[in-house]
Scaffold this motif. Structure first.
Motif, mmCIF file in Angstrom:
data_model
loop_
_atom_site.group_PDB
_atom_site.id
_atom_site.type_symbol
_atom_site.label_atom_id
_atom_site.label_comp_id
_atom_site.label_asym_id
_atom_site.label_seq_id
_atom_site.Cartn_x
_atom_site.Cartn_y
_atom_site.Cartn_z
ATOM 1 N N ASP A 20 1.346 -1.327 -0.420
ATOM 2 C CA ASP A 20 0.529 -0.330 0.429
ATOM 3 C C ASP A 20 0.380 0.866 0.193
ATOM 4 O OD1 ASP A 20 -2.164 1.869 -0.122
ATOM 5 O OD2 ASP A 20 -2.525 1.965 2.516
ATOM 6 N N LEU A 21 1.173 1.544 -1.012
ATOM 7 C CA LEU A 21 1.938 2.699 -1.717
ATOM 8 C C LEU A 21 1.395 4.059 -1.281
ATOM 9 C CD1 LEU A 21 4.563 0.956 -3.504
ATOM 10 C CD2 LEU A 21 4.898 1.432 -1.868
ATOM 11 N N PRO A 22 1.765 5.252 -0.766
ATOM 12 C CA PRO A 22 1.712 6.238 -0.720
ATOM 13 C C PRO A 22 1.369 7.128 -1.966
ATOM 14 C CG PRO A 22 3.774 6.176 -0.313
ATOM 15 C CD PRO A 22 3.258 5.432 -0.003
ATOM 16 N N GLN A 23 0.914 8.224 -2.144
ATOM 17 C CA GLN A 23 0.836 8.864 -3.929
ATOM 18 C C GLN A 23 2.065 9.339 -4.598
ATOM 19 O OE1 GLN A 23 -1.737 8.417 -6.269
ATOM 20 N NE2 GLN A 23 -0.230 9.217 -8.041
ATOM 21 N N PHE A 25 6.013 8.262 -3.705
ATOM 22 C CA PHE A 25 6.635 7.444 -2.487
ATOM 23 C C PHE A 25 8.419 8.112 -3.202
ATOM 24 C CE2 PHE A 25 5.262 5.186 -5.684
ATOM 25 C CZ PHE A 25 6.428 4.092 -6.599
ATOM 26 N N ASP A 29 10.611 3.658 0.500
ATOM 27 C CA ASP A 29 9.487 3.220 1.450
ATOM 28 C C ASP A 29 8.878 1.765 0.584
ATOM 29 O OD1 ASP A 29 9.226 6.249 2.249
ATOM 30 O OD2 ASP A 29 8.357 6.712 0.303
ATOM 31 N N GLN A 33 7.754 -1.204 3.452
ATOM 32 C CA GLN A 33 7.219 -1.877 4.112
ATOM 33 C C GLN A 33 7.099 -3.517 3.765
ATOM 34 O OE1 GLN A 33 3.757 -1.091 2.050
ATOM 35 N NE2 GLN A 33 3.913 1.535 1.925
ATOM 36 N N ASP A 61 11.612 11.331 -5.663
ATOM 37 C CA ASP A 61 10.288 10.902 -5.645
ATOM 38 C C ASP A 61 10.077 9.951 -6.655
ATOM 39 O OD1 ASP A 61 10.220 12.496 -2.690
ATOM 40 O OD2 ASP A 61 9.661 13.987 -3.661
ATOM 41 N N SER A 63 5.771 9.418 -8.359
ATOM 42 C CA SER A 63 4.243 9.315 -8.248
ATOM 43 C C SER A 63 3.758 8.068 -9.089
ATOM 44 C CB SER A 63 4.255 10.344 -9.456
ATOM 45 O OG SER A 63 2.469 10.388 -9.680
ATOM 46 N N LEU A 64 3.245 7.649 -7.977
ATOM 47 C CA LEU A 64 2.332 6.248 -8.504
ATOM 48 C C LEU A 64 1.487 6.631 -9.486
ATOM 49 C CD1 LEU A 64 2.082 3.339 -6.785
ATOM 50 C CD2 LEU A 64 -0.264 4.431 -5.628
#
Length: 79
Positions: A20-23, A25, A29, A33, A61, A63-64
């Motif tokens: 469950d990754l953030p928008q 990451f 990260d 997990q 960074d 982006s999902l």
């Protein structure tokens, strides 16, 4: 997000793991997990690389929305 695993990680954990990754990451990260879910493989994960869309990542960074595939590449020994 489904993450592909290879080598010893695939043998011990399975070929994929759901995270469950953030928008937005970072590669750390992803590894963090997996370490939370499978702490026995922390040493292998600390030496592993993260590939997003078939390119190795650094700590930028991500982006999902731009991700089609994430893979964890553990160290490989030759012989």
């Amino acid at each position: 997000m489904k993450v592909k695993l290879f080598s010893v990680l695939a043998e011990k954990i399975g070929p994929t793991i759901e995270l469950d990754l953030p928008q937005v990451f970072k590669s750390s990260d992803v590894l963090d997990q997996i370490k939370e879910k499978h702490p026995d493989y922390k040493d292998v994960l600390n030496q592993s690389l993260v590939a997003v869309n078939e390119e190795y990542t650094n700590e930028e960074d991500i982006s999902l929305d731009s991700v089609d595939e994430i893979a964890i590449i553990p160290p490989v020994s030759g012989g």
